[in-house]
Design an enzyme around this catalytic site. Sequence first.
Site, PDB file in Angstrom:
ATOM      1  N   LEU A   1       0.816  -1.216   0.000  1.00 46.84           N
ATOM      2  CA  LEU A   1       0.000   0.000   0.000  1.00 46.84           C
ATOM      3  C   LEU A   1       0.847   1.261   0.000  1.00 46.84           C
ATOM      4  O   LEU A   1       0.423   2.306  -0.472  1.00 46.84           O
ATOM      5  CB  LEU A   1      -0.924   0.013   1.230  1.00 46.84           C
ATOM      6  CG  LEU A   1      -1.966  -1.112   1.306  1.00 46.84           C
ATOM      7  CD1 LEU A   1      -2.735  -1.030   2.619  1.00 46.84           C
ATOM      8  CD2 LEU A   1      -2.927  -1.029   0.139  1.00 46.84           C
ATOM      9  N   GLY A   2       2.054   1.187   0.576  1.00 47.30           N
ATOM     10  CA  GLY A   2       2.893   2.388   0.629  1.00 47.30           C
ATOM     11  C   GLY A   2       4.065   2.195   1.558  1.00 47.30           C
ATOM     12  O   GLY A   2       4.339   1.092   2.029  1.00 47.30           O
TER      13      GLY A   2
ATOM     14  N   GLY B   1       6.280   3.790   5.021  1.00 46.80           N
ATOM     15  CA  GLY B   1       6.098   4.568   6.240  1.00 46.80           C
ATOM     16  C   GLY B   1       6.945   5.817   6.251  1.00 46.80           C
ATOM     17  O   GLY B   1       7.843   6.010   5.426  1.00 46.80           O
ATOM     18  N   SER B   2       6.690   6.684   7.234  1.00 47.59           N
ATOM     19  CA  SER B   2       7.376   7.972   7.322  1.00 47.59           C
ATOM     20  C   SER B   2       8.866   7.823   7.608  1.00 47.59           C
ATOM     21  O   SER B   2       9.640   8.738   7.374  1.00 47.59           O
ATOM     22  CB  SER B   2       6.735   8.831   8.417  1.00 47.59           C
ATOM     23  OG  SER B   2       6.804   8.177   9.666  1.00 47.59           O
TER      24      SER B   2
ATOM     25  N   ALA C   1      10.805   5.471   6.209  1.00 47.48           N
ATOM     26  CA  ALA C   1      11.411   4.653   5.161  1.00 47.48           C
ATOM     27  C   ALA C   1      12.485   5.433   4.410  1.00 47.48           C
ATOM     28  O   ALA C   1      12.391   5.688   3.218  1.00 47.48           O
ATOM     29  CB  ALA C   1      10.342   4.144   4.202  1.00 47.48           C
TER      30      ALA C   1
ATOM     31  N   ASP D   1       2.940  14.570  14.640  1.00 50.67           N
ATOM     32  CA  ASP D   1       3.020  14.479  13.174  1.00 50.67           C
ATOM     33  C   ASP D   1       1.621  14.490  12.571  1.00 50.67           C
ATOM     34  O   ASP D   1       1.314  13.706  11.670  1.00 50.67           O
ATOM     35  CB  ASP D   1       3.779  13.217  12.754  1.00 50.67           C
ATOM     36  CG  ASP D   1       4.204  13.245  11.285  1.00 50.67           C
ATOM     37  OD1 ASP D   1       4.279  14.357  10.712  1.00 50.67           O
ATOM     38  OD2 ASP D   1       4.456  12.164  10.717  1.00 50.67           O
TER      39      ASP D   1
END
Length: 352
Positions: free
Chosen positions: A49-50, A52-53, A55, A176
């Site tokens: 899906l994507g 993470g912050s 990565a 965040d």
Amino acid sequence: MTLRLGFEFPSGLPKWRANLNTSIASLRRKRMSHVEMLERRGYRLLDILGSGSHAKVDGVVKVYMAEFIADNLCQRPMACKLVDMEKAPRNYVVKFLPKELEILRRIKHPHIIETYSIIQWNKRYVCTFMQLAEKGDLLDFILENGAVSENQMRVWFRQITLAVQYMHTLEIVHRDLKCENILITAKCNVKVSDFGFARSILDDHGSTILSDTFCGSLCYIAPEVLKGLPYNPKISDMWGLGVILFVALNCAMPFRKFSQIKKMYEAQMSYDWAFRSKISDELSSQVKSLVKKLLEPDLNKRLGVQQILNSKWIAMNPKCLILSKREKSALEKAEEEITKIKAKKPTTDDVA
């Protein structure tokens, strides 16, 4: 071992089950060890899906669609955040990840993405299974559909603020808050997610402490954080809420994305932001006033969570002033929990 999570069985196999591409098969060949381990526990990883912050290195933090299998039947899909600690920056593994996992185990609120289970193995992987937000995040929604209507945003912003109120009651700060971390469910409710920068602000004596970590996304970071001095993260979370509200209604950031922190700080301190003229004409004076009081660089004047929930803009929909049973129950449990925690912590006099 059969694991029961209380999901409902779907009437048929989801479409995405019939359309798995070759990249998933490739993933399983390369990472058979942890894939097999998860499948033994009843979990199956699907599409990515994507990222993470955190990565910063390819493959450090990945988010997958996943499913829980019981008795050879497919249950409701979920999201899975997989962290490879061997590839992750040491600062993240030592400082941020333990705090995130501790917080995820503590929090449970109707407007926070639900964590189902956390699995750690081989001292390398951490796998967090959580609720899947079928409609993606708020930023993608805005980019696809344009500005959110004021009436819709009132409902969503109330939900976001209640989630933050719950966290702050537990003396937990998010640090965040941004549109990308607000997820939308199939029933069009929003959930706060991604607690990678979250932390408790209680010290060993039960007193609140300031933050000195520069964290978050530049376009959402409060001026006191940019200044580089210790700051009250609860107040800084309010700035993030203000940016979210502005972006959702205006379909644009309040401050241009300056590459230099100094220029961003100067723009924030000089109130160098404005709604687009076409949008401004359609917005109520109440919501424009609320945004102004949240994007307030003076910490003594910036609104808090309770002031948001009691604001004239929220009150324009009387239903938004009433807590649901689940909302009320979550807040009461948070108040009880923090009271017990503070009572157990030794005071300075006790230590002396």
